[in-house]
Design a protein around this motif. Structure first.
Motif, PDB file in Angstrom:
ATOM      1  N   SER A 106      -6.430  -2.319  -2.808  1.00 43.28           N
ATOM      2  CA  SER A 106      -7.219  -3.486  -2.384  1.00 43.28           C
ATOM      3  C   SER A 106      -7.941  -4.205  -3.524  1.00 43.28           C
ATOM      4  N   TYR A 160      -8.285   3.853   1.498  1.00 49.02           N
ATOM      5  CA  TYR A 160      -8.827   4.302   2.785  1.00 49.02           C
ATOM      6  C   TYR A 160      -8.528   5.774   3.045  1.00 49.02           C
ATOM      7  N   SER A 164     -12.400  -4.945  -0.487  1.00 52.10           N
ATOM      8  CA  SER A 164     -11.774  -5.287   0.791  1.00 52.10           C
ATOM      9  C   SER A 164     -12.724  -6.180   1.591  1.00 52.10           C
ATOM     10  N   THR A 165     -12.167  -6.936   2.511  1.00 48.45           N
ATOM     11  CA  THR A 165     -13.010  -7.778   3.361  1.00 48.45           C
ATOM     12  C   THR A 165     -13.931  -6.936   4.256  1.00 48.45           C
ATOM     13  N   PRO A 166     -13.469  -5.788   4.802  1.00 46.25           N
ATOM     14  CA  PRO A 166     -14.373  -5.012   5.658  1.00 46.25           C
ATOM     15  C   PRO A 166     -15.601  -4.482   4.916  1.00 46.25           C
ATOM     16  N   ARG A 194     -10.282 -15.486  -1.907  1.00 45.14           N
ATOM     17  CA  ARG A 194      -9.031 -15.047  -2.554  1.00 45.14           C
ATOM     18  C   ARG A 194      -8.138 -16.238  -2.883  1.00 45.14           C
ATOM     19  N   SER A 199      -5.700  -9.752   3.767  1.00 46.27           N
ATOM     20  CA  SER A 199      -6.252 -10.854   4.561  1.00 46.27           C
ATOM     21  C   SER A 199      -6.339 -12.145   3.746  1.00 46.27           C
ATOM     22  N   THR A 216     -12.358  -0.464   8.550  1.00 43.95           N
ATOM     23  CA  THR A 216     -11.356  -1.404   8.047  1.00 43.95           C
ATOM     24  C   THR A 216     -10.628  -1.951   9.284  1.00 43.95           C
ATOM     25  N   ASP A 217      -9.439  -2.525   9.080  1.00 46.36           N
ATOM     26  CA  ASP A 217      -8.729  -3.163  10.191  1.00 46.36           C
ATOM     27  C   ASP A 217      -8.257  -2.127  11.217  1.00 46.36           C
ATOM     28  N   LYS A 228       0.859  -1.182   0.000  1.00 41.65           N
ATOM     29  CA  LYS A 228       0.000   0.000   0.000  1.00 41.65           C
ATOM     30  C   LYS A 228       0.898   1.235   0.000  1.00 41.65           C
ATOM     31  N   ALA A 266       0.379  -6.232   1.745  1.00 42.33           N
ATOM     32  CA  ALA A 266      -0.469  -5.040   1.707  1.00 42.33           C
ATOM     33  C   ALA A 266      -1.725  -5.227   2.547  1.00 42.33           C
ATOM     34  N   THR A 267      -1.525  -5.440   3.855  1.00 39.84           N
ATOM     35  CA  THR A 267      -2.658  -5.665   4.786  1.00 39.84           C
ATOM     36  C   THR A 267      -3.683  -6.603   4.135  1.00 39.84           C
ATOM     37  N   ARG A 308      -5.467  -6.499  -6.086  1.00 39.45           N
ATOM     38  CA  ARG A 308      -4.379  -7.380  -5.656  1.00 39.45           C
ATOM     39  C   ARG A 308      -4.352  -8.734  -6.364  1.00 39.45           C
TER      40      ARG A 308
HETATM   41  N1  GLU Z   1      -7.331  -6.725   5.498  1.00 36.83           N
HETATM   42  C1  GLU Z   1      -8.468  -6.324   4.719  1.00 36.83           C
HETATM   43  C2  GLU Z   1      -8.387  -6.844   3.292  1.00 36.83           C
HETATM   44  O1  GLU Z   1      -7.485  -7.538   2.956  1.00 36.83           O
HETATM   45  C3  GLU Z   1      -8.648  -4.822   4.723  1.00 36.83           C
HETATM   46  C4  GLU Z   1      -7.433  -4.012   4.436  1.00 36.83           C
HETATM   47  C5  GLU Z   1      -7.200  -3.783   2.955  1.00 36.83           C
HETATM   48  O2  GLU Z   1      -8.143  -3.502   2.209  1.00 36.83           O
HETATM   49  O3  GLU Z   1      -6.038  -3.835   2.575  1.00 36.83           O
HETATM   50  O4  GLU Z   1      -9.273  -6.637   2.504  1.00 36.83           O
END
Ligand code: GLU
Length: 278
Positions: free
Chosen positions: A87, A176, A155-157, A112, A107, A193-194, A44, A104-105, A90
């Motif tokens: 996000s 974000y 994103s997962t959130p 996925r 999950s 988000t996280d 990111k 990149a954060t 990816r």
């Molecule tokens: N960890 C979550 C995801 O992979 C939220 C952070 C992000 O979007 O990078 O979707």
């Protein structure tokens, strides 16, 4: 041995190395150990404490983990090319060989895993909410009915919050940082988000005193290293590097020096146990 002969041998050896590199990398993928080639790594660019780009400088916990892993795989720091991995992009970036690895954060999820594989996890976070400091009406997903909530597409959130609270108005951007600006200007009521990501934004100097993280995480986000689906060899190398990073203390130091600076305290599931590569 005469000096000239040594140089001749060295020359022959490096010529051979070049030939070997060329032979082993028809598609431009670095030879094992790095050779002289670059490795492209997705991170990111706008997440304080995790992945930030400022000119040619890259900082954050994801960046530190990426550098450590790349070094263990034989790449010097100047052989790393950091590429922005937003996000929603990816999986595609990995599938299209635009990057070899993503930190990149990111999950680990079953959906996925149908498109990419993951090494790790190397960190565990949880989904939370960021609100304006003076807002006492939002205390968790239950109080989000009728509220404008911002997250990032793909994103997962963003997916999860609709399940938690179907009666909210979801606003989706592709980063974000845009959600956080909208929260500041009153365009949205919360960003989700996280927790570790939200803490990073809240601690930025320009936002001092403006926001608070609700502090009741309601999911488990296991950050993995994204890589080509089925590339078990790379996954195993990454996991070996992650194991060494944790056991040597470099992981804890990297966290303290980056995301830890926001005052964020990782929960005690960290550092997490690794999953087997498959
Ligand atoms: N960890 C979550 C995801 O992979 C939220 C952070 C992000 O979007 O990078 O979707």
């Amino acid at each position: 041995m005469a000096r000239s002969k040594m140089w001749a041998l060295a020359g022959a050896a490096s010529a051979l190395a070049l030939v070997l590199t060329a032979c082993s990398s028809p598609s431009g993928t670095p030879a094992p150990g790095g050779g002289g080639e670059k490795i492209k790594i997705g991170i990111k660019f706008d997440q304080p404490g995790l992945g930030v780009q400022e000119g040619n400088t890259f900082t954050g916990f994801d960046v530190e983990v990426a550098k450590y892993v790349a070094k263990e795989m034989g790449y010097a720091e100047n052989q790393i090319e950091f590429v922005e991995a937003k996000s929603p992009q990816r999986e595609t970036m990995i599938q299209a060989d635009q990057v070899k690895l993503i930190f990149a954060t990111y999950s680990i999820t079953d959906a996925r895993k149908e498109k990419v594989s993951f090494a790790g996890p190397y960190f565990i976070a949880g989904q939370d909410l960021l609100v304006r400091t003076d807002d006492t009406s939002i205390t968790g997903p239950d109080s989000l009915a009728g509220k404008k909530v911002c997250s990032v597409a793909g994103s997962t959130p963003a997916q999860n919050i609709k399940k938690e609270q179907p009666n909210l108005d979801l606003v989706e951007y592709d980063a974000y940082s845009l959600c956080v600006s909208a929260l500041e200007s009153g365009g949205v009521d919360a960003v989700t988000t996280d927790n570790v990501i939200l803490a990073g934004y809240a601690s930025q100097p320009q936002y001092t005193g403006k926001f608070k993280v609700v502090g009741k995480p309601f999911t488990t986000e296991r950050y993995g290293v994204g890589l080509k689906k089925g590339d078990t060899a790379t996954c195993t190398k990454v996991n070996e590097a992650l194991t060494k990073m944790v056991s040597s203390g470099a992981w804890a130091k990297a966290l303290d020096d980056t995301a830890g600076k926001s005052g964020f305290k990782p929960d005690d599931r960290n550092p997490p146990a690794l999953e087997a590569c498959s």
